[in-house]
Design a protein around this motif. Sequence first.
Motif, PDB file in Angstrom:
ATOM      1  N   MET A   1       0.826  -1.206   0.000  1.00 57.19           N
ATOM      2  CA  MET A   1       0.000   0.000   0.000  1.00 57.19           C
ATOM      3  C   MET A   1       0.866   1.264   0.000  1.00 57.19           C
ATOM      4  N   ARG A   2       1.997   1.185   0.656  1.00 55.03           N
ATOM      5  CA  ARG A   2       2.944   2.320   0.639  1.00 55.03           C
ATOM      6  C   ARG A   2       3.497   2.500  -0.776  1.00 55.03           C
ATOM      7  N   VAL A   3       3.844   1.393  -1.419  1.00 56.08           N
ATOM      8  CA  VAL A   3       4.334   1.446  -2.806  1.00 56.08           C
ATOM      9  C   VAL A   3       3.263   2.060  -3.708  1.00 56.08           C
ATOM     10  N   PHE A   4       2.014   1.647  -3.515  1.00 53.51           N
ATOM     11  CA  PHE A   4       0.930   2.203  -4.322  1.00 53.51           C
ATOM     12  C   PHE A   4       0.860   3.723  -4.160  1.00 53.51           C
ATOM     13  N   ASP A   5       0.880   4.178  -2.926  1.00 53.71           N
ATOM     14  CA  ASP A   5       0.812   5.620  -2.677  1.00 53.71           C
ATOM     15  C   ASP A   5       1.998   6.350  -3.308  1.00 53.71           C
ATOM     16  N   LEU A   6       3.180   5.803  -3.127  1.00 49.79           N
ATOM     17  CA  LEU A   6       4.379   6.442  -3.669  1.00 49.79           C
ATOM     18  C   LEU A   6       4.404   6.429  -5.195  1.00 49.79           C
ATOM     19  N   SER A   7       3.868   5.378  -5.789  1.00 47.10           N
ATOM     20  CA  SER A   7       3.905   5.271  -7.256  1.00 47.10           C
ATOM     21  C   SER A   7       2.944   6.249  -7.924  1.00 47.10           C
TER      22      SER A   7
ATOM     23  N   THR B   1       3.143   9.259  -7.706  1.00 49.87           N
ATOM     24  CA  THR B   1       3.942  10.426  -8.095  1.00 49.87           C
ATOM     25  C   THR B   1       4.770  10.176  -9.357  1.00 49.87           C
ATOM     26  N   PHE B   2       4.768   8.957  -9.877  1.00 54.83           N
ATOM     27  CA  PHE B   2       5.530   8.671 -11.087  1.00 54.83           C
ATOM     28  C   PHE B   2       4.947   9.460 -12.266  1.00 54.83           C
ATOM     29  N   PRO B   3       5.785   9.816 -13.213  1.00 57.35           N
ATOM     30  CA  PRO B   3       5.277  10.563 -14.372  1.00 57.35           C
ATOM     31  C   PRO B   3       4.314   9.704 -15.214  1.00 57.35           C
ATOM     32  N   ALA B   4       3.467  10.382 -15.959  1.00 55.13           N
ATOM     33  CA  ALA B   4       2.450   9.708 -16.775  1.00 55.13           C
ATOM     34  C   ALA B   4       3.070   8.714 -17.753  1.00 55.13           C
ATOM     35  N   GLU B   5       4.237   9.018 -18.279  1.00 56.08           N
ATOM     36  CA  GLU B   5       4.857   8.112 -19.257  1.00 56.08           C
ATOM     37  C   GLU B   5       5.268   6.766 -18.644  1.00 56.08           C
ATOM     38  N   GLU B   6       5.287   6.684 -17.312  1.00 54.16           N
ATOM     39  CA  GLU B   6       5.611   5.426 -16.627  1.00 54.16           C
ATOM     40  C   GLU B   6       4.374   4.580 -16.320  1.00 54.16           C
ATOM     41  N   ARG B   7       3.182   5.074 -16.659  1.00 62.14           N
ATOM     42  CA  ARG B   7       1.935   4.391 -16.294  1.00 62.14           C
ATOM     43  C   ARG B   7       1.927   2.922 -16.723  1.00 62.14           C
ATOM     44  N   TYR B   8       2.335   2.630 -17.937  1.00 61.02           N
ATOM     45  CA  TYR B   8       2.247   1.256 -18.450  1.00 61.02           C
ATOM     46  C   TYR B   8       3.557   0.490 -18.327  1.00 61.02           C
ATOM     47  N   SER B   9       4.511   1.067 -17.629  1.00 58.87           N
ATOM     48  CA  SER B   9       5.768   0.343 -17.414  1.00 58.87           C
ATOM     49  C   SER B   9       6.084   0.287 -15.925  1.00 58.87           C
ATOM     50  N   LEU B  10       6.832   1.215 -15.417  1.00 60.83           N
ATOM     51  CA  LEU B  10       7.269   1.147 -14.024  1.00 60.83           C
ATOM     52  C   LEU B  10       6.102   1.135 -13.035  1.00 60.83           C
TER      53      LEU B  10
ATOM     54  N   ALA C   1      13.149   3.203  -9.627  1.00 63.34           N
ATOM     55  CA  ALA C   1      12.496   4.468  -9.250  1.00 63.34           C
ATOM     56  C   ALA C   1      13.508   5.440  -8.653  1.00 63.34           C
ATOM     57  N   LEU C   2      14.429   4.920  -7.854  1.00 58.48           N
ATOM     58  CA  LEU C   2      15.482   5.754  -7.283  1.00 58.48           C
ATOM     59  C   LEU C   2      16.399   6.292  -8.375  1.00 58.48           C
ATOM     60  N   ARG C   3      16.882   5.406  -9.222  1.00 66.33           N
ATOM     61  CA  ARG C   3      17.852   5.809 -10.250  1.00 66.33           C
ATOM     62  C   ARG C   3      17.255   6.740 -11.304  1.00 66.33           C
ATOM     63  N   CYS C   4      15.943   6.624 -11.516  1.00 67.49           N
ATOM     64  CA  CYS C   4      15.268   7.538 -12.452  1.00 67.49           C
ATOM     65  C   CYS C   4      14.948   8.882 -11.811  1.00 67.49           C
ATOM     66  N   GLY C   5      15.179   8.983 -10.500  1.00 65.90           N
ATOM     67  CA  GLY C   5      14.939  10.236  -9.801  1.00 65.90           C
ATOM     68  C   GLY C   5      13.504  10.430  -9.352  1.00 65.90           C
ATOM     69  N   TYR C   6      12.699   9.345  -9.394  1.00 65.94           N
ATOM     70  CA  TYR C   6      11.306   9.457  -8.956  1.00 65.94           C
ATOM     71  C   TYR C   6      11.194   9.368  -7.438  1.00 65.94           C
ATOM     72  N   TRP C   7      12.135   8.685  -6.827  1.00 62.79           N
ATOM     73  CA  TRP C   7      12.174   8.557  -5.367  1.00 62.79           C
ATOM     74  C   TRP C   7      13.529   9.033  -4.873  1.00 62.79           C
ATOM     75  N   ASN C   8      13.548   9.550  -3.664  1.00 66.55           N
ATOM     76  CA  ASN C   8      14.817   9.930  -3.064  1.00 66.55           C
ATOM     77  C   ASN C   8      15.405   8.729  -2.306  1.00 66.55           C
TER      78      ASN C   8
END
Length: 133
Positions: free
Chosen positions: A21-27, A29-38, A87-94
């Motif tokens: 559930m934490r992953v769901f909440d954090l995800s 914030t991912f950019p729209a272009e990641e919707r069908y991948s990450l 997610a970390l390496r792409c800069g989506y998460w700190n």
Amino acid sequence: MGIIKSFRDLDVYCNAMTTAMRVFDLSRTFPAEERYSLTDQIRRSSRSVCANLSEAWRKRRNEVAFISKLSDAEAEAAETQVWTEIALRCGYWNQKTFTEIDSSYDKVLAQPARMSLEPHKWLLKSQRHNEVR
């Protein structure tokens, strides 16, 4: 811990569900272009940990099937760790967020591994009696 009547009573399941559930909440914030991948991948694998644990619980009549589902849960948790690193390496998460989720999955990974080492503690009584004969 009290009597375990359901997979929902297992610490490992509770930990996996909380982290999923934490992953769901954090995800979110991912950019729209990641919707069908990450986004889809990290959500799917994190949820699959929980699903495999529930399936393992129902497979306690058969040691091999039980261990197999625990192994699947471990594999999904490890896969989720890869997606968290991406997610970390792409800069989506700190780093702090990554470490929080990664550490949670380290704990989740350890629990089914321990259960697999002593499956007889978890098998239904009919299975344990059949092996003694």
